[in-house]
Structure formats: C-alpha cells, structure tokens
Design an enzyme around this catalytic site. Structure first.
Site, PDB file in Angstrom:
ATOM      1  N   GLY A  92       0.817  -1.211   0.000  1.00 43.95           N
ATOM      2  CA  GLY A  92       0.000   0.000   0.000  1.00 43.95           C
ATOM      3  C   GLY A  92       0.853   1.263   0.000  1.00 43.95           C
TER       4      GLY A  92
ATOM      5  CB  CYS B   6       7.083   3.170  20.929  1.00 41.82           C
ATOM      6  SG  CYS B   6       8.304   3.409  22.198  1.00 41.82           S
TER       7      CYS B   6
HETATM    8  C1  LIG Z   1      -4.570   3.004   5.538  1.00 41.38           C
HETATM    9  C2  LIG Z   1      -3.259   2.392   5.191  1.00 41.38           C
HETATM   10  N1  LIG Z   1      -2.636   2.768   4.059  1.00 41.38           N
HETATM   11  C3  LIG Z   1      -1.459   2.250   3.689  1.00 41.38           C
HETATM   12  C4  LIG Z   1      -0.827   1.297   4.466  1.00 41.38           C
HETATM   13  C5  LIG Z   1       0.495   0.742   4.019  1.00 41.38           C
HETATM   14  O1  LIG Z   1       0.377  -0.517   3.473  1.00 41.38           O
HETATM   15  P1  LIG Z   1       1.686  -1.467   3.365  1.00 41.38           P
HETATM   16  O2  LIG Z   1       1.974  -1.954   4.751  1.00 41.38           O
HETATM   17  O3  LIG Z   1       1.277  -2.561   2.447  1.00 41.38           O
HETATM   18  O4  LIG Z   1       2.777  -0.632   2.809  1.00 41.38           O
HETATM   19  C6  LIG Z   1      -1.436   0.865   5.652  1.00 41.38           C
HETATM   20  C7  LIG Z   1      -0.765  -0.112   6.524  1.00 41.38           C
HETATM   21  O5  LIG Z   1      -0.899  -0.088   7.730  1.00 41.38           O
HETATM   22  C8  LIG Z   1      -2.684   1.424   6.031  1.00 41.38           C
HETATM   23  O6  LIG Z   1      -3.313   1.061   7.137  1.00 41.38           O
END
Ligand SMILES: Cc1ncc(COP(=O)(O)O)c(C=O)c1O
Length: 400
Positions: free
Chosen positions: A75, A329
């Site tokens: 993401g 943290c």
């Molecule tokens: C809302 C949101 N966007 C993006 C990400 C990032 O995704 P990734 O861990 O696959 O890079 C996360 C991960 O916690 C998330 O909760």
C-alpha cells in the site's frame, strides 16, 4: 474460519493479518513456479500465467479491468506512486494543488511533507471527533487549480469510513482526479471501484490474509502515471522490478473469496458491537471513538480514562492478547498518534486509546475472553494508580 483455541488471541488485524489457511496449504506447490514472468520459456510462462490469473481475479473483485491493475510491493508504494508521479507532472501546469485529509496513513502524510518541500500547495481537510468530513473546508479549497484529491476509504486507527463517492463526484466536477487509499477496506467491506468512480486506488495484500510485500495500484484506463521504480518494463512499463509471483498469487487467491466478504463483515460487526456493549456496561470511564459514525465493521477504538495505554497493552500482551494503542513508540519515547490528535483527542486521550480490530479468524469466545481480561486489567491498574496517589499524599503529609 475457526481459530484453533489458541491461548494467543490476535485482535490486531488492521496492523496485519495471518495467512489464510488455504494459502498455507497451497503455497508449497506454488513455490515450484520459480520462473521470471518476463522469460519466454516454459518456466517464465508458468509464472506469467499465475500473474494473469491473479490480475483477473483482483480486477473482478474490484469491478475493474485487468489492465487497470498494477502490482506493487504494498500500500505504501501504491500511495507514494500516485502522489509523487501525479503531482510532479501536474507541478508544471496551472492545475497543481493537492487536497487530502489530516487522518491519512504516513505514506500519504509523509509524501505531503515532501511535496510541500517541492513547492506544491496541499490542503488538509479535517475529520472531527464525531467522524465528520469537513465539507465546508473541502468545498472552499476545491477549484480548477486542484490536480488531485486523495482521501482514504477507511481509517486504520478508528475505522471511520469517508464519503469517497461524494468526494469523487465533487472532485470530478472541477476537473480534478480522485485517489483513495483503500488498504483498510479490502476484505472488510464490499468494494466496487467503478461505482465509486475513483481514478486511482491503493491496496495491500497483508491486510487481506495474503503475503506481505504485495500491493495493488488501480489506475483508471487511459491514464498514464509513469513509473516510480525504473526497471525492465514490467507491468506495462508502469512498475519496474521482477514481480513477486508468490505474493501476487496469494492476493489473487483471496480475491476469489468475494462472496465471503459481506458475510464476514456482518459477523465481525456483530462481534464488535457485542464487545463494545459489554465494555460500556462493565467498565467505567470508557469512550468509543467515532461510535456514531459509519465505521469498518471490524474496528473499535477505545479511550480508557485513568489508565496508561501502554501499561494496559503490555498487561494484555502478557495474557496473550495482541492489540494496538494510540501511541507510536518512535525513538523510545511513546508519542500519541497524530491521527487521533488531529480528530480532536487530547494528548492523554490519544495516548490512552486502544485499537481492537477483528478478522475472519476471530471467534465469539475470543471476544468474550478479551473483555474479561480487559476488565480485570483495567480494574487492577486503576487500583494500583489510586494506591500510588494515596501513598504520595500521605508521604507529602509526613514531610510537613
Ligand atoms: C490506511 C493504510 N494505508 C497504507 C498502508 C500501508 O500498506 P503497506 O503496509 O502494504 O505498505 C497501511 C498499513 O498499515 C494502512 O493502514
């Protein structure tokens, strides 16, 4: 999907999810497909078939076309690609502003810092304590100068759902493009990108029972973002680097479980509402963040007054429960979550917040066990705190 009655209770699915048992069973066979999907011999063709099938399954799940799916490492990469590629191109034109919110994931909020340093004007819209998107502010900054609107579909900390379809409609009315970070929505609520009418969307495999290091960037047909990572022209020159065949296969497998998503959403909502009702009845001084707002069915964010969030987390960890707190943290010093501060929680409220997030493996027994444990730990910690306050009071009297 029942849990094996484990003494370890995982209730932190918004952080990451375990692999779906079906994937664990099938992975050994898939490991034999080691070929580089770009190779034209039999080994390459096998891997290429895995990619094609996964792409088709994911496209079907999201109601888009296969060609609109680009595989990424997760993401964060998908979000970073949209913001940086789109805005570096827009910077040279008169339509060059970004609108986003104050509650985005760091892959967006940190990109905002970098984009501002490059001279790009960014407007950050508030979401308040009740979960309301500030439409007045949004409409006051939305203009023919807006290049991109990037708003998350669901917040990872509170679960609040944002009105993406309406925001996209207003963005398009002034000629801007619309991106949504839908990482937390995948597998938790049904998603239809055509209906939402967004131009770009980001997803991550490890929030949906698939392997880590796998993500998806949806780019609407006809739009060329270029590539953030240069390489051998993979993903039709839109993302360089040899594809993570196993990870992509795992996400493609999960995408086939489209019909299970709504059933699980209803089941998780039942468990979440039951947990919140019990907590509000049996534990004093608790507030549920965004309780009246539209939220992800699996997420609950609690403010527990008069008890330290990190001590609570550690005490529950000792009992085998994995949950999150509203403090991050970094450099050894817990700081309250910026997202929780931005929606209007005080420093202490943010620091004493707990996030509980369920998944397809969560059972009713686990939820009851968790509430029992929480009740016992909160009572114990509050009692220790009271005794400590009293002791300090007596000590100060003796000193006089
Ligand atoms: C809302 C949101 N966007 C993006 C990400 C990032 O995704 P990734 O861990 O696959 O890079 C996360 C991960 O916690 C998330 O909760």
């Amino acid at each position: 999907m029942e849990n094996q009655n484990s003494p370890l209770n995982y209730l932190d699915f918004n952080a990451s999810s375990p692999l779906h048992p079906e994937l664990i069973e099938k992975i050994p066979q898939v490991l034999f497909h080691f070929g580089n999907p770009s190779s034209i011999h039999w080994a390459g063709r096998e891997s290429k078939t895995l990619l094609r099938e996964a792409r088709e399954n994911i496209a079907k799940l999201l109601n888009v076309q296969s060609l609109e799916i680009i595989f990424t490492s997760g993401g964060s990469e998908a979000n970073t690609t949209v913001l940086h590629r789109f805005l570096s191109a827009a910077q040279k034109t008169s339509r060059n502003e970004l609108i986003t919110t104050k509650i985005e994931h760091p892959s967006i909020s940190q990109s905002v810092i970098a984009l501002r340093a490059q001279g790009i004007k960014v407007h950050e819209i508030n979401v308040d304590r009740d979960g309301n998107f500030d439409w007045t502010h949004f409409q006051s900054v939305l203009s023919e100068k807006t290049a991109l609107v990037s708003v998350m579909f669901a917040n990872n900390e509170t679960g609040v759902l944002l009105p993406i379809k309406d925001i996209a409609q207003q963005a398009h009315a002034v000629g801007a493009k619309m991106h949504t970070d839908a990482v937390q929505a995948l597998g938790k609520v049904p998603l239809d990108l055509k209906d939402l009418d967004v131009d770009f969307a980001s997803f991550s495999g490890h929030k949906f029972y698939s392997l880590k290091g796998t993500g998806v960037l949806y780019v609407k047909k006809g739009f060329d973002l270029g590539s953030l990572i240069f390489g051998g022209g993979q993903e039709r020159k839109r993302r360089g680097g040899t594809e993570n065949t196993l990870g992509i296969w795992s996400l493609g497998m999960m995408a086939q479980k489209k019909n299970q998503i709504l059933d699980e959403a209803l089941r998780m909502k039942y468990l979440r509402d039951m947990m919140e009702a019990r907590i509000q009845k049996e534990i004093s001084d608790v507030e549920i963040t965004h309780k009246q707002a539209l939220r992800l069915p699996n997420t609950s964010s609690l403010i527990l007054r008069n008890v330290d969030g990190d001590t609570l987390l550690m005490s529950l960890d000792v009992k085998g429960f994995a949950i999150s707190t509203g403090s991050a943290c970094s450099s050894g010093r817990p700081e309250p979550s910026l997202v929780l501060r931005n929606i209007g929680l005080s420093h202490f409220e943010a620091q004493n917040s707990l996030r509980i997030s369920f998944g397809w493996m969560t059972t009713e027994k686990q939820v009851h066990d968790f509430v029992d444990a929480l009740k016992e730990v909160v009572q114990r910690l509050r009692k220790i705190d009271e005794e400590e306050t009293l002791r300090k009071k007596y000590d100060s009297l003796e000193c006089r």
